[in-house]
Design a protein around this motif. Structure first.
Motif, PDB file in Angstrom:
ATOM      1  N   CYS A 117       1.137  -1.056  -0.071  1.00 41.11           N
ATOM      2  CA  CYS A 117      -0.316   0.312   0.303  1.00 41.11           C
ATOM      3  C   CYS A 117       1.239   1.032   0.261  1.00 41.11           C
ATOM      4  CB  CYS A 117      -0.623  -0.199   1.088  1.00 41.11           C
ATOM      5  SG  CYS A 117      -2.202  -1.138   0.840  1.00 41.11           S
ATOM      6  N   SER A 123      -3.796   5.724   0.785  1.00 43.52           N
ATOM      7  CA  SER A 123      -4.372   4.938   2.187  1.00 43.52           C
ATOM      8  C   SER A 123      -5.932   5.049   2.667  1.00 43.52           C
ATOM      9  CB  SER A 123      -4.266   6.809   2.566  1.00 43.52           C
ATOM     10  OG  SER A 123      -4.557   7.587   1.745  1.00 43.52           O
ATOM     11  N   ARG A 124      -6.021   4.322   2.042  1.00 45.30           N
ATOM     12  CA  ARG A 124      -7.861   4.118   2.036  1.00 45.30           C
ATOM     13  C   ARG A 124      -8.414   2.775   1.120  1.00 45.30           C
ATOM     14  NH1 ARG A 124      -7.918   9.160   0.092  1.00 45.30           N
ATOM     15  NH2 ARG A 124      -9.291   8.608  -1.539  1.00 45.30           N
ATOM     16  N   ALA A 144      -4.754   0.016  10.330  1.00 42.31           N
ATOM     17  CA  ALA A 144      -4.539   0.942  11.025  1.00 42.31           C
ATOM     18  C   ALA A 144      -3.578   1.840  11.767  1.00 42.31           C
ATOM     19  CB  ALA A 144      -5.845   1.409  12.012  1.00 42.31           C
ATOM     20  N   ILE A 148      -2.992   2.819   7.291  1.00 41.73           N
ATOM     21  CA  ILE A 148      -4.102   2.660   6.167  1.00 41.73           C
ATOM     22  C   ILE A 148      -5.181   2.290   6.642  1.00 41.73           C
ATOM     23  CG2 ILE A 148      -4.957   1.197   4.469  1.00 41.73           C
ATOM     24  CD1 ILE A 148      -1.602  -0.312   4.706  1.00 41.73           C
ATOM     25  N   GLU A 149      -6.359   3.589   5.890  1.00 42.31           N
ATOM     26  CA  GLU A 149      -7.795   3.437   6.390  1.00 42.31           C
ATOM     27  C   GLU A 149      -8.047   1.970   5.799  1.00 42.31           C
ATOM     28  OE1 GLU A 149     -11.690   6.562   6.652  1.00 42.31           O
ATOM     29  OE2 GLU A 149      -9.661   6.954   5.659  1.00 42.31           O
ATOM     30  N   VAL A 150      -9.590   1.733   6.710  1.00 49.28           N
ATOM     31  CA  VAL A 150     -10.113   0.995   5.429  1.00 49.28           C
ATOM     32  C   VAL A 150     -11.270   1.337   5.661  1.00 49.28           C
ATOM     33  CG1 VAL A 150     -11.460  -2.261   5.973  1.00 49.28           C
ATOM     34  CG2 VAL A 150      -9.222  -1.324   6.739  1.00 49.28           C
ATOM     35  N   VAL A 151     -12.388   1.308   4.217  1.00 47.94           N
ATOM     36  CA  VAL A 151     -13.263   3.019   4.682  1.00 47.94           C
ATOM     37  C   VAL A 151     -14.316   1.385   4.448  1.00 47.94           C
ATOM     38  CG1 VAL A 151     -12.212   4.912   3.444  1.00 47.94           C
ATOM     39  CG2 VAL A 151     -12.938   2.441   1.713  1.00 47.94           C
ATOM     40  N   SER A 152     -14.089   0.174   4.349  1.00 52.33           N
ATOM     41  CA  SER A 152     -15.387  -1.191   3.804  1.00 52.33           C
ATOM     42  C   SER A 152     -14.315  -2.475   4.107  1.00 52.33           C
ATOM     43  CB  SER A 152     -15.656  -0.720   2.305  1.00 52.33           C
ATOM     44  OG  SER A 152     -16.343  -2.485   2.104  1.00 52.33           O
ATOM     45  N   ASP A 183     -14.778   5.129  -2.375  1.00 52.38           N
ATOM     46  CA  ASP A 183     -13.811   5.901  -1.755  1.00 52.38           C
ATOM     47  C   ASP A 183     -12.871   5.313  -1.351  1.00 52.38           C
ATOM     48  OD1 ASP A 183     -15.062   8.363  -1.322  1.00 52.38           O
ATOM     49  OD2 ASP A 183     -16.152   7.548   1.015  1.00 52.38           O
ATOM     50  N   ALA A 184     -12.482   3.722  -1.732  1.00 50.30           N
ATOM     51  CA  ALA A 184     -11.443   2.854  -1.558  1.00 50.30           C
ATOM     52  C   ALA A 184     -10.519   2.927  -2.543  1.00 50.30           C
ATOM     53  CB  ALA A 184     -11.804   1.404  -1.506  1.00 50.30           C
ATOM     54  N   GLN A 185      -9.108   3.510  -2.814  1.00 51.17           N
ATOM     55  CA  GLN A 185      -8.597   3.143  -4.464  1.00 51.17           C
ATOM     56  C   GLN A 185      -7.732   2.333  -4.400  1.00 51.17           C
ATOM     57  OE1 GLN A 185      -5.596   5.752  -0.824  1.00 51.17           O
ATOM     58  NE2 GLN A 185      -6.024   7.170  -2.637  1.00 51.17           N
TER      59      GLN A 185
END
Length: 241
Positions: A117, A123-124, A144, A148-152, A183-185
């Protein structure tokens, strides 16, 4: 000269993914081998306790001793949940023990996800997990701590690694579609028991973003530790940069 990356793999499920990845790398003119050493397990249940047992130091040490017969340049613990279940610091200690015993660089699949990542500037992310939620949710905290943010998160309640190993391509695509988020990259698929190598490029074409899979990032990290970089269009965005 051929470079060998040792894969320590718990039990049997999708270890043949490494043959496919090796073939793709060789086709891209990389002189590399990815031999798999099967480590002992008592249970392949997708539970926190079972995966913690899979990653116990004694089991990994025995696997390392056998893997060294191939004279690898680096060693990878090819198990996501058997590393992230210990948390980021615990996963780092785990691979430090492997590296010390092997006397060469080592890492694990969960740490490879973090590094992949970062390499791609992500980052998402969304997670398509085979695991039940109690285990899958541990990966959120792990990522996290790695920034790294988990949006789903989609936890698919597949109870064992053996069951994950027989999931077909249609099931894989459906699982990822349910997990994706605008929003997930990128989409992360964390289970090394899941066959993914043959579908990575198709998945990226369908979802229009990088797809990082457990066996893919494990091989990528092992190559990096051995000082190799190989570009190929057959293993997704990660191997194209």
């Amino acid at each position: 000269m051929t470079t060998t990356i040792a894969m320590l793999y718990p039990g049997h499920a999708a270890e043949d993914d490494y043959e496919l990845i090796e073939s793709a790398l060789v086709a891209a003119d990389a002189a590399v081998r990815l031999p798999v050493t099967i480590t002992e397990i008592e249970s392949d249940d997708h539970t926190v306790d079972a995966m913690a047992a899979v990653g116990e130091q004694d089991r990994l040490a025995e696997g390392v001793r056998r893997a060294l017969a191939d004279q690898p340049a680096s060693v990878m613990w090819a198990c996501t949940s058997g590393s992230f279940v210990f948390g980021l610091d615990g996963a780092r200690r785990q691979v430090a023990d492997i590296a010390a015993l092997a006397d060469r660089p080592a890492s694990s699949t969960s740490l490879a996800f973090v590094d992949a990542c970062r390499h791609l500037g992500l980052s998402r992310v969304a997670i398509a997990a085979t695991y039940p939620d109690p285990l899958a949710s541990r990966f959120i905290g792990f990522l996290a701590d790695g920034g790294i943010e988990v949006v789903s998160l989609r936890a698919n309640d597949i109870e064992t690694a053996a069951e994950a190993g027989i999931l077909d391509g249609d099931g894989l695509f459906d699982m990822i579609e349910a997990a994706d988020h605008p929003d997930a990259q990128a989409i992360l698929i964390p289970d090394t028991a899941l066959h993914t190598a043959m579908w990575i490029t198709g998945l990226e074409e369908k979802f229009g973003k990088p797809v990082l899979t457990a066996n893919q990032v494990t091989a990528w990290q092992g190559l990096r530790l051995a000082g190799m970089t190989t570009a190929t269009t057959d293993l997704g965005t990660l191997f194209g940069r």
